[in-house]
Design a protein around this motif. Structure first.
Motif, PDB file in Angstrom:
ATOM      1  N   SER A  38       0.881  -1.222   0.126  1.00  0.00           N
ATOM      2  CA  SER A  38       0.049   0.016  -0.004  1.00  0.00           C
ATOM      3  C   SER A  38       0.880   1.111   0.127  1.00  0.00           C
ATOM      4  O   SER A  38       2.034   1.136   0.391  1.00  0.00           O
ATOM      5  N   THR A  40      -0.066   5.596   0.532  1.00  0.00           N
ATOM      6  CA  THR A  40      -1.145   6.442   0.613  1.00  0.00           C
ATOM      7  C   THR A  40      -0.597   7.854   1.050  1.00  0.00           C
ATOM      8  O   THR A  40       0.544   7.995   1.475  1.00  0.00           O
ATOM      9  N   ARG A  61      -7.585  11.991   1.456  1.00  0.00           N
ATOM     10  CA  ARG A  61      -6.755  10.756   1.453  1.00  0.00           C
ATOM     11  C   ARG A  61      -6.816  10.008   0.277  1.00  0.00           C
ATOM     12  O   ARG A  61      -7.801   9.726  -0.312  1.00  0.00           O
ATOM     13  N   ASP A  63      -5.098   6.889  -2.179  1.00  0.00           N
ATOM     14  CA  ASP A  63      -4.342   5.813  -2.595  1.00  0.00           C
ATOM     15  C   ASP A  63      -3.461   5.695  -3.833  1.00  0.00           C
ATOM     16  O   ASP A  63      -4.090   5.665  -5.127  1.00  0.00           O
ATOM     17  N   THR A  66      -4.097   2.128  -6.007  1.00  0.00           N
ATOM     18  CA  THR A  66      -5.318   1.978  -6.729  1.00  0.00           C
ATOM     19  C   THR A  66      -5.532   3.096  -7.514  1.00  0.00           C
ATOM     20  O   THR A  66      -6.523   3.056  -8.128  1.00  0.00           O
ATOM     21  N   TRP A  70      -9.830   7.935  -1.692  1.00  0.00           N
ATOM     22  CA  TRP A  70     -10.491   7.301  -0.723  1.00  0.00           C
ATOM     23  C   TRP A  70     -11.567   8.219   0.037  1.00  0.00           C
ATOM     24  O   TRP A  70     -12.822   7.906   0.363  1.00  0.00           O
ATOM     25  N   TRP A  94     -14.392   4.085  -0.028  1.00  0.00           N
ATOM     26  CA  TRP A  94     -13.487   3.098   0.122  1.00  0.00           C
ATOM     27  C   TRP A  94     -13.702   1.843  -0.611  1.00  0.00           C
ATOM     28  O   TRP A  94     -12.875   0.789  -0.667  1.00  0.00           O
TER      29      TRP A  94
END
Length: 132
Positions: A38, A40, A61, A63, A66, A70, A94
């Motif tokens: 991950s 972020t 926030r 990511d 991906t 978020w 999410w």
């Protein structure tokens, strides 16, 4: 799993900024199992356009793995001695299905507040009308 992160915080009278980055790396004997688990980035800011009266706040926030935002939050609050008004928008994503909500709140000194829940102040600068 190995993790690392960095954060920055700047606070001045009438202004606050926070930025964070974090990353986890999967570590394995098998090279096909290694990689970024991950990654972020998040941040928040708050500033007073009119000191003691009009305050704007925002946060997000994201990511990086991906490529998904978020959550995002923005709020405007106007307060005077007897009362305060705020409006906020929250966007949460999410699960891949974005959900956006608008919130409104009215505060009356020595009485309480009524409205939809928006959580706490991001920068922690106010509890009720005590901060204004």
């Amino acid at each position: 799993v190995r993790s690392m992160g960095a954060n920055l915080s700047v606070t001045r009278p009438g202004f606050g900024l926070q930025a964070n980055w974090s990353r986890t790396i999967r570590w394995s004997e098998d090279p096909t199992q290694r990689g970024v688990g991950s990654e972020t980035m998040s941040g928040s800011t708050a500033f007073e356009l009119i000191p003691g009266r009009l305050r704007l706040e925002g946060s997000a926030r994201y990511d990086l793995v991906t490529k998904r935002l978020w959550e995002m939050r923005a709020q405007a609050r106007y307060g005077i001695q007897c009362c305060g008004f705020s409006v906020a928008v929250n966007r949460i994503n999410w699960t891949g299905t974005p959900d956006t909500g608008w919130h409104f709140n009215i505060e009356l000194a020595n009485v309480g507040s009524v409205g939809t829940s928006t959580g706490t102040d991001m920068m922690g600068g106010r509890a009720g009308l005590g901060g204004f």
